[in-house]
Design a protein around this motif. Sequence first.
Motif, short mmCIF file in Angstrom:
data_model
loop_
_atom_site.label_atom_id
_atom_site.label_comp_id
_atom_site.label_asym_id
_atom_site.label_seq_id
_atom_site.Cartn_x
_atom_site.Cartn_y
_atom_site.Cartn_z
N SER A 88 0.84 -1.22 0.00
CA SER A 88 0.00 0.00 0.00
C SER A 88 0.87 1.26 0.00
CB SER A 88 -0.90 0.03 1.24
OG SER A 88 -1.67 -1.13 1.30
N LEU A 89 1.93 1.25 0.81
CA LEU A 89 2.82 2.41 0.89
C LEU A 89 3.45 2.69 -0.48
CD1 LEU A 89 4.39 4.57 2.50
CD2 LEU A 89 6.10 2.82 3.04
N GLN A 90 3.92 1.64 -1.14
CA GLN A 90 4.55 1.80 -2.46
C GLN A 90 3.54 2.35 -3.47
OE1 GLN A 90 7.82 1.21 -2.91
NE2 GLN A 90 7.81 1.77 -5.05
N PHE A 91 2.31 1.86 -3.43
CA PHE A 91 1.26 2.36 -4.35
C PHE A 91 1.01 3.85 -4.11
CE2 PHE A 91 -2.98 3.55 -5.58
CZ PHE A 91 -3.13 2.98 -6.84
N VAL A 92 0.87 4.22 -2.82
CA VAL A 92 0.61 5.62 -2.47
C VAL A 92 1.73 6.52 -3.01
CG1 VAL A 92 0.46 7.25 -0.52
CG2 VAL A 92 -0.84 5.12 -0.47
N LEU A 93 2.98 6.07 -2.83
CA LEU A 93 4.12 6.87 -3.28
C LEU A 93 4.17 6.98 -4.80
CD1 LEU A 93 6.85 5.54 -0.82
CD2 LEU A 93 5.76 7.79 -0.77
N GLU A 94 3.85 5.89 -5.49
CA GLU A 94 3.94 5.89 -6.96
C GLU A 94 2.81 6.69 -7.60
OE1 GLU A 94 5.81 3.56 -9.29
OE2 GLU A 94 7.24 2.99 -7.75
N PHE A 138 -7.52 5.57 1.59
CA PHE A 138 -7.78 4.21 2.08
C PHE A 138 -6.47 3.43 2.21
CE2 PHE A 138 -8.48 -0.30 0.93
CZ PHE A 138 -9.18 -0.70 2.07
N LEU A 139 -5.63 3.47 1.16
CA LEU A 139 -4.38 2.70 1.18
C LEU A 139 -3.37 3.27 2.19
CD1 LEU A 139 -3.84 1.79 -2.58
CD2 LEU A 139 -4.54 0.29 -0.73
N SER A 140 -3.44 4.58 2.45
CA SER A 140 -2.57 5.16 3.48
C SER A 140 -2.94 4.61 4.85
CB SER A 140 -2.70 6.70 3.49
OG SER A 140 -2.34 7.21 2.23
N VAL A 141 -4.26 4.49 5.10
CA VAL A 141 -4.73 3.92 6.37
C VAL A 141 -4.31 2.45 6.47
CG1 VAL A 141 -6.79 3.31 7.73
CG2 VAL A 141 -6.66 5.53 6.56
N VAL A 142 -4.49 1.70 5.35
CA VAL A 142 -4.08 0.29 5.32
C VAL A 142 -2.59 0.16 5.64
CG1 VAL A 142 -3.74 -1.73 3.81
CG2 VAL A 142 -5.89 -0.46 3.71
N SER A 143 -1.80 1.07 5.07
CA SER A 143 -0.35 1.02 5.26
C SER A 143 0.02 1.25 6.73
CB SER A 143 0.32 2.08 4.38
OG SER A 143 1.70 1.93 4.46
N VAL A 144 -0.59 2.25 7.37
CA VAL A 144 -0.28 2.56 8.78
C VAL A 144 -0.73 1.41 9.69
CG1 VAL A 144 -0.80 4.11 10.71
CG2 VAL A 144 -0.36 5.06 8.43
N VAL A 145 -1.97 0.94 9.49
CA VAL A 145 -2.49 -0.17 10.31
C VAL A 145 -1.66 -1.43 10.08
CG1 VAL A 145 -4.50 -1.65 10.74
CG2 VAL A 145 -4.82 0.80 10.39
N GLY A 146 -1.35 -1.70 8.79
CA GLY A 146 -0.54 -2.87 8.44
C GLY A 146 0.83 -2.82 9.11
N PHE A 147 1.42 -1.63 9.16
CA PHE A 147 2.74 -1.45 9.77
C PHE A 147 2.68 -1.77 11.27
CE2 PHE A 147 5.56 1.52 12.14
CZ PHE A 147 6.77 0.94 11.79
N LEU A 148 1.67 -1.21 11.94
CA LEU A 148 1.55 -1.42 13.40
C LEU A 148 1.31 -2.90 13.71
CD1 LEU A 148 -0.61 1.73 14.27
CD2 LEU A 148 1.83 1.41 14.73
N LEU A 149 0.42 -3.54 12.94
CA LEU A 149 0.13 -4.97 13.16
C LEU A 149 1.36 -5.82 12.86
CD1 LEU A 149 -3.48 -5.21 11.64
CD2 LEU A 149 -2.86 -5.47 14.05
N PHE A 150 2.10 -5.42 11.82
CA PHE A 150 3.30 -6.16 11.43
C PHE A 150 4.35 -6.12 12.55
CE2 PHE A 150 7.61 -5.78 9.49
CZ PHE A 150 7.75 -7.09 9.08
N ASN A 176 -6.77 13.91 -1.77
CA ASN A 176 -8.08 14.26 -2.30
C ASN A 176 -8.69 13.04 -3.01
OD1 ASN A 176 -7.95 16.91 -1.43
ND2 ASN A 176 -6.74 17.51 -3.21
N ASP A 177 -7.91 11.96 -3.10
CA ASP A 177 -8.38 10.74 -3.78
C ASP A 177 -8.70 9.68 -2.72
OD1 ASP A 177 -8.38 9.11 -6.47
OD2 ASP A 177 -7.29 7.88 -5.02
N ASP A 178 -9.91 9.09 -2.82
CA ASP A 178 -10.38 8.13 -1.80
C ASP A 178 -9.47 6.91 -1.70
OD1 ASP A 178 -12.42 9.82 -1.27
OD2 ASP A 178 -13.93 8.76 -2.45
N LEU A 179 -9.00 6.40 -2.86
CA LEU A 179 -8.16 5.19 -2.85
C LEU A 179 -6.84 5.45 -2.13
CD1 LEU A 179 -7.74 2.25 -3.72
CD2 LEU A 179 -6.79 3.11 -5.87
N ILE A 180 -6.26 6.65 -2.38
CA ILE A 180 -4.98 7.00 -1.73
C ILE A 180 -5.18 7.10 -0.21
CG2 ILE A 180 -3.23 8.85 -1.49
CD1 ILE A 180 -2.82 7.38 -4.08
#
Length: 528
Positions: free
Chosen positions: A222-228, A243-255, A237-241
């Motif tokens: 998700s982080l790589q997608f957001v950056l690219e 959403f994926l930023s939230v996924v990246s942060v939550v994924g990082f903490l869980l990881f 301003n984009d919903d997908l960005i």
Amino acid sequence: MTTVTGEDDLVEYGFRRIIITITAVLCALLEIVDTTIVNVALTNMRGSLGATLTDVAWVITAYAIANVIVIPMTSWLSQQFGRRNYFAVSIIIFTVSSFLCGNATNIWELVAFRFIQGLGGGALLVTAQTIITESYPVAKRGMAQAIYGMGVIVGPTLGPPLGGYLVDHFSWPYIFYINIPIGIIATMLTLTFVKSPKYGEKLKSNQVDWWGIVFLASFIGSLQFVLEHGQQDDWFNDDLIVFLSVVSVVGFLLFVWRELTYKYPIVNLGVLKDGNLRVGIVMCFILGFGLYGSTLIIPIYTQSVLGWTATDAGLLLIPGSITTAFMMPIIGMLIQKGVPQSYMVAIGFFIFFCFTLWMHNVITPDTGVENMYWALILRGIGLGLLFVPITTMSLSTLKGKHIGEGAAFTGMMRQLGGSFGIAIITTSITRFSQVHRVNLIANLDPSKIEVQQRVEQLQRGFMAKGFSSNEALGKAYQILDYSVMKQSTILSYMDIFLYLGILFLCCIPIILFVKKGKSKINPADAMH
């Protein structure tokens, strides 16, 4: 002391070491050239596969996402399957998917095969670094990193001119087909010469850290997608960005939680207790930022502002890369002689600052090769002083399988640094250009005599070519608008070089946190 004997078992001498080194460098070069070779072929791919610009950007994104997901897992996968087998399978995956990429019939087939190619490629980079490091005695590890570094630094620069040549003279599938013969040779050499360290027992399937893999893939992917895609999709301003930023942060903490609490983690975070590795991964991140960032901005500037071809833009970077390659063995020898790496890194950061300042001062709408040539040679010297000392310093206090785990972190942080660098630089170019455009237009006051004279002069020129008075006036304003846009773009590039330089200057104090490696270098050992 079993780990030490195991470690020394892998040290090679003479012909075997040369062959293993060549194999590992070849594989690292393959992976890195493929990161940048595609950039110059995107237009041709769009035409032949009937894809949009957004679609074709996925050819780069898919590869980068697969790369950063697999890099942290390489040490664990090596331990599970044996390093030699894992390395050989990775080369085979990379080679077969290269063939499939060249034969893709639509854009999404190509993207899928690029993702698989990235999974094979990410493994090549870190495993090659570990194989080279462990094939040399401790006293010669600096030289080992120097040889590996030649592949890593020259790779991104070789990609664009090689890609440009193949696209101009053949067609875009050949940028993938070129991997096939090299991949076959590398596989055979790996199976014949590379040895696997003894890692102890493998895990049973129910002990495998599947949740760790899921959290890692979601966080990094998700982080790589957001950056690219952040810049082209207008960031938050984009919903997908979002959403994926939230996924990246939550994924990082869980990881992080999973790896610290699970008995058989897929990534050993414990290796980060090593102070030098912690300092090293920060520096690797900044090195990736500067290396990939400047490799991106120089071709964009020469092509979009100066109107050069892709091949010419790629060729401009080669003398600097050759300088770096030439520097590598010298740096390796200096490390062997006991010159402190921290001094070299400090000088390297300062030289990189001088390069960015030089570029800031020479870029204009009509800068020639001669204006940038020596600045890029200076960049080559700076990269030479940074790459090897940072890598050897990061791994200097690690032993045994921790070397592979440490190399995975440095590799991942260098790639992520590059992704952050490219994302921040592309966004900054757009934002800075808009600011400079507003400021420049504010100075184009129509009541000023100089502005009126310039418009009249342009208008007369177009009227002399047969345009009516109104048409000529419209075209005169278009020309003014174009020159304002060009000037504001150049000013934004100047800003980027200045800020990059300040970033590198601020890194020099970090060197104070480096501890001296435990492995004292015995001059007698260095004479092997």
